[in-house]
Design a protein around this motif. Sequence first.
Motif, short mmCIF file in Angstrom:
data_model
loop_
_atom_site.label_atom_id
_atom_site.label_comp_id
_atom_site.label_asym_id
_atom_site.label_seq_id
_atom_site.Cartn_x
_atom_site.Cartn_y
_atom_site.Cartn_z
N LEU A 20 -0.27 -8.29 5.57
CA LEU A 20 0.76 -6.95 5.43
C LEU A 20 0.19 -6.17 4.19
CD1 LEU A 20 4.13 -7.82 6.91
CD2 LEU A 20 2.20 -6.63 7.95
N ALA A 21 0.01 -6.89 3.03
CA ALA A 21 -0.22 -6.40 1.56
C ALA A 21 -1.65 -5.83 1.65
CB ALA A 21 0.13 -7.28 0.46
N VAL A 22 -2.69 -6.55 2.30
CA VAL A 22 -4.03 -6.08 2.31
C VAL A 22 -4.04 -4.83 2.83
CG1 VAL A 22 -6.34 -6.82 3.53
CG2 VAL A 22 -5.16 -8.48 1.99
N VAL A 23 -3.31 -4.78 4.29
CA VAL A 23 -3.27 -3.58 4.94
C VAL A 23 -2.90 -2.42 4.03
CG1 VAL A 23 -2.17 -2.04 6.98
CG2 VAL A 23 -3.13 -4.70 7.20
N ARG A 24 -1.79 -2.60 3.29
CA ARG A 24 -1.46 -1.57 2.52
C ARG A 24 -2.29 -1.09 1.30
NH1 ARG A 24 4.80 -1.21 0.32
NH2 ARG A 24 4.81 1.07 0.90
N VAL A 25 -2.91 -2.11 0.89
CA VAL A 25 -4.13 -1.89 -0.17
C VAL A 25 -5.20 -1.21 0.13
CG1 VAL A 25 -5.53 -2.84 -1.82
CG2 VAL A 25 -3.05 -3.80 -1.80
N LEU A 26 -5.60 -1.58 1.42
CA LEU A 26 -6.87 -0.85 2.02
C LEU A 26 -6.34 0.60 2.40
CD1 LEU A 26 -8.07 -3.27 4.65
CD2 LEU A 26 -8.90 -2.81 2.82
N ALA A 28 -4.41 2.20 0.36
CA ALA A 28 -4.28 2.86 -1.16
C ALA A 28 -5.49 3.48 -1.66
CB ALA A 28 -3.40 1.90 -2.06
N GLY A 29 -6.62 2.49 -1.45
CA GLY A 29 -8.00 2.96 -2.14
C GLY A 29 -8.48 1.92 -2.73
N ALA A 30 -9.92 2.13 -2.80
CA ALA A 30 -10.77 1.33 -3.61
C ALA A 30 -10.65 0.87 -5.09
CB ALA A 30 -12.34 1.68 -3.64
N GLY A 31 -10.22 1.45 -5.66
CA GLY A 31 -9.81 1.28 -7.08
C GLY A 31 -8.71 0.14 -7.16
N ARG A 32 -7.65 0.33 -6.30
CA ARG A 32 -6.46 -0.64 -6.37
C ARG A 32 -7.05 -2.03 -5.83
NH1 ARG A 32 -0.49 -0.05 -4.12
NH2 ARG A 32 0.50 -1.80 -5.32
N ARG A 33 -7.90 -1.96 -4.87
CA ARG A 33 -8.35 -3.21 -4.15
C ARG A 33 -8.93 -4.11 -5.08
NH1 ARG A 33 -11.98 -0.45 0.41
NH2 ARG A 33 -10.50 1.19 0.43
N ALA A 34 -9.82 -3.67 -5.83
CA ALA A 34 -10.62 -4.56 -6.97
C ALA A 34 -9.52 -5.12 -8.06
CB ALA A 34 -11.64 -3.67 -7.67
N LEU A 94 3.50 -13.99 -3.74
CA LEU A 94 4.02 -13.21 -4.80
C LEU A 94 3.14 -11.62 -5.10
CD1 LEU A 94 4.83 -16.04 -7.25
CD2 LEU A 94 6.42 -14.46 -5.87
N PRO A 95 2.03 -11.87 -5.06
CA PRO A 95 1.20 -10.40 -5.10
C PRO A 95 1.36 -9.46 -3.93
CG PRO A 95 -0.25 -12.32 -5.58
CD PRO A 95 0.98 -12.95 -5.29
N GLY A 96 1.64 -10.25 -2.88
CA GLY A 96 1.99 -9.62 -1.61
C GLY A 96 3.24 -8.94 -1.47
N LEU A 97 4.29 -9.66 -2.08
CA LEU A 97 5.60 -8.92 -2.27
C LEU A 97 5.28 -7.97 -3.17
CD1 LEU A 97 8.16 -11.98 -1.87
CD2 LEU A 97 7.54 -10.32 -0.16
N TRP A 98 4.83 -8.01 -4.30
CA TRP A 98 4.75 -6.96 -5.31
C TRP A 98 4.31 -5.59 -4.67
CZ3 TRP A 98 6.48 -6.77 -10.27
CH2 TRP A 98 6.03 -5.62 -11.04
N ILE A 99 3.22 -5.66 -3.93
CA ILE A 99 2.65 -4.60 -3.49
C ILE A 99 3.52 -4.06 -2.37
CG2 ILE A 99 0.68 -3.89 -1.80
CD1 ILE A 99 -0.94 -5.99 -3.30
#
Length: 108
Positions: A20-26, A28-34, A94-99
């Motif tokens: 779910l977090a990966v979908v949200r980051v995708l 959001a854009g490339a800068g945040r992905r890295a 933890l990173p997933g919940l943060w996102i």
Amino acid sequence: MTYHELNAVFLTVAAVVAALAVVRVLVAGAGRRARVAGAAAVTAVVLLALTAIFDNLMIAAGLFSYAPHTLSGLHVGLAPIEDFAYPVAAALVLPGLWILLGGRRQRP
């Protein structure tokens, strides 16, 4: 219940949160992905290293032991491989919940 069954529950929940977090980051854009991928990778490496060190120390000190029939037989030193599922789950959740919960907002 074996450790494999217990780990499957934790890792399944962790994988869903991470997906779910990966979908949200995708979105959001490339800068945040890295940034997110790098932070999650560093977190996973640190947690796995600390688990290897401290589990081996605690097992060697006799603080706890495992019933052999509940383990796969694979070990990192004295630590059974099953012990490493929890840091992997933490590194995903933890990173997933943060996102997913918004994390720290960037100032305009």
